[in-house]
Design a protein around this motif. Structure first.
Motif, PDB file in Angstrom:
ATOM      1  N   VAL A   1      -4.733  -9.043   4.544  1.00 35.32           N
ATOM      2  CA  VAL A   1      -4.211 -10.070   3.636  1.00 35.32           C
ATOM      3  C   VAL A   1      -4.217  -9.555   2.206  1.00 35.32           C
ATOM      4  CG1 VAL A   1      -4.660 -12.336   2.622  1.00 35.32           C
ATOM      5  CG2 VAL A   1      -4.824 -12.027   5.096  1.00 35.32           C
ATOM      6  N   ALA A   2      -5.321  -8.944   1.796  1.00 32.27           N
ATOM      7  CA  ALA A   2      -5.433  -8.439   0.427  1.00 32.27           C
ATOM      8  C   ALA A   2      -4.360  -7.392   0.130  1.00 32.27           C
ATOM      9  CB  ALA A   2      -6.820  -7.863   0.198  1.00 32.27           C
ATOM     10  N   THR A   3      -4.118  -6.509   1.088  1.00 35.86           N
ATOM     11  CA  THR A   3      -3.122  -5.453   0.893  1.00 35.86           C
ATOM     12  C   THR A   3      -1.715  -6.043   0.798  1.00 35.86           C
ATOM     13  OG1 THR A   3      -4.488  -3.833   2.049  1.00 35.86           O
ATOM     14  CG2 THR A   3      -2.130  -3.365   1.890  1.00 35.86           C
ATOM     15  N   ALA A   4      -1.369  -6.953   1.720  1.00 32.76           N
ATOM     16  CA  ALA A   4      -0.040  -7.558   1.705  1.00 32.76           C
ATOM     17  C   ALA A   4       0.159  -8.427   0.461  1.00 32.76           C
ATOM     18  CB  ALA A   4       0.168  -8.394   2.966  1.00 32.76           C
ATOM     19  N   ALA A   5      -0.887  -9.120   0.056  1.00 31.57           N
ATOM     20  CA  ALA A   5      -0.794  -9.965  -1.137  1.00 31.57           C
ATOM     21  C   ALA A   5      -0.547  -9.125  -2.381  1.00 31.57           C
ATOM     22  CB  ALA A   5      -2.057 -10.793  -1.292  1.00 31.57           C
ATOM     23  N   ARG A   6      -1.212  -7.996  -2.459  1.00 30.86           N
ATOM     24  CA  ARG A   6      -1.080  -7.126  -3.628  1.00 30.86           C
ATOM     25  C   ARG A   6       0.363  -6.663  -3.809  1.00 30.86           C
ATOM     26  NH1 ARG A   6      -4.401  -3.394  -2.031  1.00 30.86           N
ATOM     27  NH2 ARG A   6      -6.169  -4.758  -2.430  1.00 30.86           N
ATOM     28  N   GLU A   7       1.090  -6.519  -2.716  1.00 32.60           N
ATOM     29  CA  GLU A   7       2.484  -6.055  -2.788  1.00 32.60           C
ATOM     30  C   GLU A   7       3.404  -7.068  -3.466  1.00 32.60           C
ATOM     31  OE1 GLU A   7       3.562  -5.067   1.180  1.00 32.60           O
ATOM     32  OE2 GLU A   7       2.307  -3.254   1.257  1.00 32.60           O
ATOM     33  N   VAL A   8       2.987  -8.335  -3.507  1.00 24.60           N
ATOM     34  CA  VAL A   8       3.778  -9.368  -4.188  1.00 24.60           C
ATOM     35  C   VAL A   8       3.001  -9.940  -5.375  1.00 24.60           C
ATOM     36  CG1 VAL A   8       5.258  -9.981  -2.244  1.00 24.60           C
ATOM     37  CG2 VAL A   8       3.000 -11.050  -2.457  1.00 24.60           C
TER      38      VAL A   8
END
Length: 221
Positions: free
Chosen positions: A8-15
């Motif tokens: 979640v943290a990684t995917a969130a960081r992308e946006v």
């Protein structure tokens, strides 16, 4: 950090979103997501939702991107606008242990200060490992410039937020600075320093607060 939370943290960081709190609830794990400044505005303002002229662009953008993060992990996306009944985001934020009622009322966050914003949450099945230390509130050691920052006293220590007075002031010429640069109380919070917004971003939020979207030419309400 557990694998699912890390994903979640990684995917969130992308946006340009970031986990702003985490807690266990009813056998699951709730991850609260908020803007990751200073890159958040560039990402959102380049989106189709921002430019399509439709209502509630930030809410629509948040729902699209957070649902896309949750789905591959078997998670459920939840938003402050879901309801009634509405999800208890303020209760969740305080239960996460890094947000507290401020001297002027709204929650203050340990790293986002009074500019904390929760765009949504992801509920994961099972209790993920929560390793974040619970920090102390920044308020006891603070000189509390928030308490006297509002030019009309709509938000002050020991008083209920006077929304009507605030909005009336924003519609005046004297309220132009707040209208175009954001709430002086929230910006006065030292813990908000890392969350500084551009004037365009501040004007967007103030226009939404006053119920006028899209904002008039020049970004003012």
């Amino acid at each position: 950090m557990s694998a699912a939370r890390d994903a979640v943290a990684t995917a969130a960081r992308e946006v340009s979103l970031v986990i702003r709190g985490a807690l266990h609830d009813d056998g699951g794990t709730i991850l609260l997501l908020g803007p990751d400044e200073p890159g958040f505005w560039a990402v959102f303002s380049a989106s189709g939702e921002y430019g399509d002229g439709g209502p509630d662009p930030l809410d629509r953008w948040s729902k699209r991107v957070i649902r896309a993060i949750a789905a591959p992990l078997g998670g459920r996306a939840v938003f402050p606008s879901d309801g009634p009944p509405y999800p208890p985001f303020l209760d969740w934020a305080q239960a996460a242990g890094n947000a507290w009622p401020s001297p002027v009322g709204p929650l203050v966050h340990d790293t986002a200060g009074l500019l904390i914003s929760y765009r949504g949450a992801i509920v994961l099945p099972g209790e993920e490992t929560l390793t974040d230390a619970r920090p102390p509130s920044p308020c006891p050691a603070c000189p509390r410039p928030c308490a006297t920052a509002c030019p009309v006293g709509a938000m002050r220590a020991g008083q209920v937020y006077d929304v009507a007075t605030c909005q009336s002031f924003l519609r005046t010429e004297e309220g132009r600075v707040c209208r175009t640069r954001g709430c002086r109380v929230r910006h006065a919070c030292p813990a908000s320093a890392a969350m500084r917004r551009t004037d365009q971003q501040a004007a967007f939020h103030m226009s939404a607060f006053m119920g006028s979207w899209p904002p008039p030419q020049g970004g003012t309400a």
